[in-house]
Structure formats: structure tokens, C-alpha cells
Design an enzyme around this catalytic site. Structure first.
Site, mmCIF file in Angstrom:
data_model
loop_
_atom_site.group_PDB
_atom_site.id
_atom_site.type_symbol
_atom_site.label_atom_id
_atom_site.label_comp_id
_atom_site.label_asym_id
_atom_site.label_seq_id
_atom_site.Cartn_x
_atom_site.Cartn_y
_atom_site.Cartn_z
ATOM 1 N N THR A 42 -5.227 0.650 -4.265
ATOM 2 C CA THR A 42 -3.919 0.060 -4.537
ATOM 3 C C THR A 42 -4.041 -1.299 -5.215
ATOM 4 O O THR A 42 -3.077 -1.779 -5.817
ATOM 5 C CB THR A 42 -3.129 -0.110 -3.234
ATOM 6 O OG1 THR A 42 -3.879 -0.903 -2.321
ATOM 7 C CG2 THR A 42 -2.842 1.243 -2.595
ATOM 8 N N HIS A 83 0.824 -1.208 0.000
ATOM 9 C CA HIS A 83 0.000 0.000 0.000
ATOM 10 C C HIS A 83 0.861 1.262 0.000
ATOM 11 O O HIS A 83 0.554 2.213 -0.714
ATOM 12 C CB HIS A 83 -0.916 -0.002 1.223
ATOM 13 C CG HIS A 83 -1.985 -1.031 1.171
ATOM 14 N ND1 HIS A 83 -3.298 -0.753 0.833
ATOM 15 C CD2 HIS A 83 -1.939 -2.369 1.390
ATOM 16 C CE1 HIS A 83 -4.007 -1.865 0.849
ATOM 17 N NE2 HIS A 83 -3.205 -2.853 1.197
ATOM 18 N N ASP A 133 -5.785 6.108 0.900
ATOM 19 C CA ASP A 133 -5.975 4.699 0.580
ATOM 20 C C ASP A 133 -7.442 4.331 0.779
ATOM 21 O O ASP A 133 -8.042 4.653 1.809
ATOM 22 C CB ASP A 133 -5.097 3.860 1.504
ATOM 23 C CG ASP A 133 -4.938 2.426 1.036
ATOM 24 O OD1 ASP A 133 -5.957 1.777 0.747
ATOM 25 O OD2 ASP A 133 -3.783 1.945 0.986
#
Length: 240
Positions: A154, A39, A132
Site C-alpha cells: 500500500t 491500508h 497486505d
């Protein structure tokens, strides 16, 4: 005092000052990856591309990750840290994955708000947040400060397409079919689906995380994906 007030200023005053300061500098993005392998690096590489285009980038990581980073030489990217509630060990210090996520989501949202408040008083206050998709709470905090928000996936578009169908309950779990036909994808056997689905119940904490990536995605200003169009043309065209 208002939760999003700082140094005696109201939220409205804070937002007004941030907008005025933004007129005098290039865009400033806060980039928040989930603190796990697979990530951080994709979002760091994306951050470097933004810097090449004149955007100021501040990478935001958790305290435990920052302590353990061997190479802290980010010449073109500034780094700030927030707490995940486990500053001396991160996930390894938590009683369980579920406990870590619950604590991180709660403490992280508080400490990230404090960080935005601090940066609002700098000469280069942030304009937007790139976060994220594992952490949709970041967008909620960003919007309370009037910042633009971009969610960053991701994982592949194909994987996220599958998770989205689970989120919308178009795929029931535990799985009940031998094969699945989803828009933009070839026919998939149950065993072709992510292990969170074909081995349902084996990773309950992360199952909730990957499915709930979409909980507030309608509020995001942009949706970014870590992929190549030529590799996933069919599923990518669904959102074009």
C-alpha cells in the site's frame, strides 16, 4: 484431525474439490488489508477494479473493524471477517502495539485458515489471496491450501525500496551515514528516509512489520504496488 481438514475431509481431498469447483466459475479472490487507515481503502479500490473485470471478490477484515463500519453496503463485494484476538476493540484494546501484532499474527492465521475451509465448501471457492504486505503470514496460509498469492504494497515503491535495503541489511540501523544512494532513487539525506529509520527505536513494533514485509515474498505469485509509474519510474523499472 489434520489442521487443514474440514468436515472429515483430508487436505488432499479438500484441494481436489476446490480445483474441480473452480472450473465452473470465474476467479474468486480473497482480499486482506491490514486493519488500519491508509491500508483498507487502496485495497478496496483495487477490489472494485477486479469486480469490474468479472472477478468475484471477498473482502476479509477483522471482527472489530466490521463492528465499527458505519456503511456496510458492499453491493458488489462480499465481506467476511477473521479475528485479530481483540474482537471488542482491535488495537485500542491491546496492551501495546507489540502485543497486538503478536496476537493478530497468531490468531489471525488460525481464523483465516478456518475461513478458507468454510469457503472451500461453497459454490465459489477461492482461487487466490491478495494480502497486505504487512501480513506475510497470510501467504503461508494460502499456500497450504494450494491458493495463488499476491502481495499488495500500500506504500510507495520508493518507500518499499528503502525498507527492502534494510531487510537485506544493506542499510544499517541506527543510521550511520549522512547520505544514501539507492538504485533507482536520487541521493537521499538521512532525514529523507522514513521515520522508522531516521528516528530509529521510536516505533519498534511497526519497524519490525515494515521490514519483515519481504520475509517470504519469493513465494508470492504476484507483487502489486499502490503507485503510478510516471511518479516512480526509476525505482519501478528495477523490477520490470
Amino acid at each position: 484431525m489434520n489442521t487443514y481438514a474440514v468436515w472429515g475431509r483430508s487436505k488432499q481431498t479438500l484441494e481436489s474439490e476446490m480445483k474441480e469447483q473452480r472450473k465452473n466459475h470465474a476467479a474468486h479472490c480473497l482480499v486482506l488489508p491490514y486493519p488500519a487507515q491508509g491500508h483498507i481503502n487502496p485495497m478496496l479500490q483495487f477490489s472494485k477494479r477486479l469486480v469490474q473485470r468479472g472477478v468475484k471478490v471477498t473482502l476479509v477484515t477483522v471482527v472489530s473493524n466490521w463492528k465499527n463500519m458505519r456503511n456496510k453496503n458492499f453491493t458488489s463485494i462480499e465481506v467476511e471477517s477473521i479475528s485479530d484476538g481483540y474482537d471488542d476493540g482491535g488495537l485500542a484494546a491491546a496492551e501495546s502495539l507489540e502485543a497486538y501484532i503478536e496476537t493478530f499474527w497468531r490468531v489471525g492465521s488460525q481464523t483465516f485458515a478456518e475461513l478458507v475451509q468454510k469457503l472451500a465448501g461453497s459454490s465459489h471457492p477461492p482461487d487466490c489471496v491478495i494480502y497486505d504486505a504487512f501480513m506475510p503470514w497470510v501467504l503461508d496460509v494460502a499456500k497450504k491450501f494450494g491458493l495463488l498469492g499476491a502481495t499488495f504494497f500500500t506504500q510507495t515503491c520508493t518507500t518499499n525500496n528503502i525498507y527492502f535495503h534494510v531487510y537485506k541489511k544493506l542499510i544499517e540501523v541506527p543510521l550511520t551515514q549522512a547520505e544514501y544512494l539507492l538504485p533507482g532513487l536520487p541521493k537521499l539525506a538521512a532525514g529523507d528516509l522514513p521515520s522508522f529509520l531516521n528516528k530509529y527505536g521510536s516505533y519498534p513494533g511497526y519497524f519490525d512489520v515494515v521490514v519483515n514485509q519481504f520475509v517470504n515474498i519469493d513465494k508470492a505469485d504476484w507483487v502489486l504496488a499502490n503507485s503510478f509509474y510516471e511518479l516512480e519510474q526509476g525505482v519501478s523499472d528495477l523490477t520490470s
